[in-house]
Design a protein around this motif. Structure first.
Motif, short mmCIF file in Angstrom:
data_model
loop_
_atom_site.label_atom_id
_atom_site.label_comp_id
_atom_site.label_asym_id
_atom_site.label_seq_id
_atom_site.Cartn_x
_atom_site.Cartn_y
_atom_site.Cartn_z
N LYS A 37 19.70 31.87 3.20
CA LYS A 37 21.03 30.47 2.04
C LYS A 37 21.39 29.62 1.79
CE LYS A 37 25.05 33.19 0.82
NZ LYS A 37 25.43 33.78 0.41
N ASN A 38 22.04 29.52 3.48
CA ASN A 38 22.78 28.64 4.06
C ASN A 38 22.33 27.50 4.23
OD1 ASN A 38 25.39 30.07 4.04
ND2 ASN A 38 24.71 31.20 6.32
N THR A 39 20.64 27.79 3.53
CA THR A 39 20.26 26.04 4.54
C THR A 39 19.18 25.60 3.11
OG1 THR A 39 19.20 27.48 6.32
CG2 THR A 39 17.83 25.54 5.61
N ALA A 40 19.69 26.45 2.22
CA ALA A 40 19.27 25.84 0.90
C ALA A 40 20.06 25.64 -0.14
CB ALA A 40 19.20 27.26 -0.06
N VAL A 41 21.36 26.08 0.29
CA VAL A 41 22.88 25.57 0.08
C VAL A 41 22.68 24.42 0.33
CG1 VAL A 41 25.17 25.00 0.12
CG2 VAL A 41 24.22 27.25 -0.31
N ILE A 42 22.30 23.60 2.16
CA ILE A 42 22.57 22.51 2.40
C ILE A 42 21.59 21.50 2.11
CG2 ILE A 42 22.36 21.34 4.31
CD1 ILE A 42 23.56 23.82 5.74
N LEU A 43 20.37 22.04 1.45
CA LEU A 43 19.00 21.45 0.99
C LEU A 43 18.96 20.85 -0.43
CD1 LEU A 43 15.72 20.07 1.39
CD2 LEU A 43 14.99 23.03 0.79
N LEU A 44 19.43 21.99 -1.47
CA LEU A 44 19.87 21.95 -2.66
C LEU A 44 21.51 20.45 -2.66
CD1 LEU A 44 18.78 25.27 -4.09
CD2 LEU A 44 18.22 22.75 -3.74
N VAL A 45 22.01 20.02 -1.90
CA VAL A 45 23.16 19.98 -2.52
C VAL A 45 23.34 19.15 -1.41
CG1 VAL A 45 25.90 20.24 -2.23
CG2 VAL A 45 24.47 21.68 -3.08
N GLN A 46 23.32 19.31 -0.37
CA GLN A 46 23.81 17.73 0.89
C GLN A 46 22.22 16.25 0.35
OE1 GLN A 46 22.07 17.26 3.78
NE2 GLN A 46 23.27 15.36 4.21
N VAL A 47 21.07 17.41 0.77
CA VAL A 47 20.07 16.01 0.94
C VAL A 47 20.00 15.44 -0.51
CG1 VAL A 47 17.39 16.18 0.66
CG2 VAL A 47 18.40 17.50 2.35
N PRO A 48 20.01 15.37 -2.52
CA PRO A 48 20.31 15.14 -2.86
C PRO A 48 21.56 14.15 -2.36
CG PRO A 48 19.53 17.17 -3.99
CD PRO A 48 20.16 16.95 -2.04
N VAL A 49 22.16 14.72 -2.40
CA VAL A 49 23.69 13.41 -2.75
C VAL A 49 23.42 11.69 -1.44
CG1 VAL A 49 25.89 13.13 -1.55
CG2 VAL A 49 25.22 14.79 -2.97
N MET A 50 22.68 12.68 -0.12
CA MET A 50 22.15 12.01 0.58
C MET A 50 21.50 10.62 0.02
SD MET A 50 20.73 12.59 4.67
CE MET A 50 19.16 13.62 3.53
N LEU A 51 19.77 11.18 -0.34
CA LEU A 51 19.08 10.36 -0.70
C LEU A 51 19.83 9.52 -1.84
CD1 LEU A 51 15.98 12.72 -0.41
CD2 LEU A 51 16.82 11.01 0.62
#
Length: 310
Positions: A90-104
């Motif tokens: 779940k923690n990894t999914a949160v990073i994937l769904l929140v941080q990655v789109p913002v970063m890209l």
């Protein structure tokens, strides 16, 4: 005197002549490419194929009283009932769904800015935003842990100058996730921006001229020319960011050790704990293979969604 007559030399094989008498040049030419790639194949087999195969076999065993016992799929079944594994997922999914789109999204904006003729000194900006990528993972993790320290960190000191109290960056579950996201964004945004910029520079200028003639505004040009042209690079950066996020280990381990209260426990950190803290190598191998399957599934989905429809 007996006159000796020699047979005419031709390129044809005389009937009955053995094939073994041919010069081995042809065979050597055929084997030469394999001789050149043999060292690479041997190294790949020794350092890639063998560990992959051995780790799969290891995932089928469990250490009981110091003895490796074959348990079949028990380690994989254990994953389904392990609350810590689901917390890490779940923690990894949160990073994937929140941080990655913002970063890209930031990376796309930076790529467009770096490609604009209005920006002066573009080379300096490109170098400056790419520099974090060449910083060692451990080094920048330690730097962020010092900057975000609640008591003597530089960030809280600067916030105190404007009347903001101490922020528990690394000791509060929510702020710890935010801190991890900030560190990841700082480190990888410039790298993705360079990939997108390289693709952006290959888009023909005629397309922008045609869009201007048709009366398209800045948003219309970006939507109908820039984004479609960036599609392959967006797919590449999305897949790379997904793989990197699912395997993330260094940043959460250095910043928070997976805490507080397992708030930043990722799959990579949990795998490490099982392997080198609890010495449960069979279960750690099962986690690794579950992670590999998850990465493969997400990669296929991304190629289906973002890939060329043709």
């Amino acid at each position: 005197m007996t006159t000796m007559t020699s047979q005419p030399r031709t390129g044809r094989t005389v009937p009955g002549q053995s094939q073994r008498s041919r010069p081995p040049r042809l065979a050597a030419r055929r084997l030469a490419p394999y001789a050149f790639v043999l060292p690479a194949i041997a190294l790949f087999a020794a350092f890639k194929l063998y560990p992959i195969g051995w780790s799969f076999l290891l995932s089928l065993y469990k250490t009981v009283d110091g003895v490796d016992t074959f348990v079949g799929g028990e380690n994989y079944a254990r994953l389904c009932n392990d609350p810590l594994f689901w917390t890490a997922l779940k923690n990894t999914a949160v990073i994937l769904l929140v941080q990655v789109p913002v970063m890209l999204a930031l990376a796309i904006g930076l790529a467009v800015a770096f490609n604009s003729a209005v920006l002066k000194g573009r080379s300096i900006f490109r170098l400056g935003f790419f520099m974090p990528m060449i910083t060692g993972l451990v080094a920048y993790g330690v730097i962020f842990s010092v900057l975000l320290n609640e008591q003597y960190g530089l960030v809280n000191w600067l916030l105190s100058l404007v009347g903001i109290g101490e922020v528990p960056w690394l000791t509060d579950p929510l702020w710890a996730k935010i801190s991890l996201g900030l560190a990841l964004t700082w480190h990888y945004t410039g790298y993705n921006a360079m990939i997108l910029l390289a693709r952006l520079q290959t888009i023909p200028k005629e397309l922008y001229d045609a869009a201007s003639v048709d009366g398209a505004g800045a948003w219309g040009v970006f939507r109908h020319v820039t984004l479609p042209g960036l599609r392959p690079a967006i797919l590449l950066t999305t897949v790379l960011s997904t793989i990197g996020t699912l395997q993330i280990f260094d940043e959460p381990y250095i910043l928070t050790h997976g805490g507080p209260d397992n708030a930043t426990l990722t799959i990579g950190v949990y795998l490490y704990q099982n392997a080198f803290v609890y010495f449960d190598f069979g279960y750690a191998s099962a986690i690794a293979y579950a992670l590999a399957v998850l990465i493969g599934i997400l990669g296929l989905i991304q190629f289906r969604v973002l890939g060329d429809k043709k």
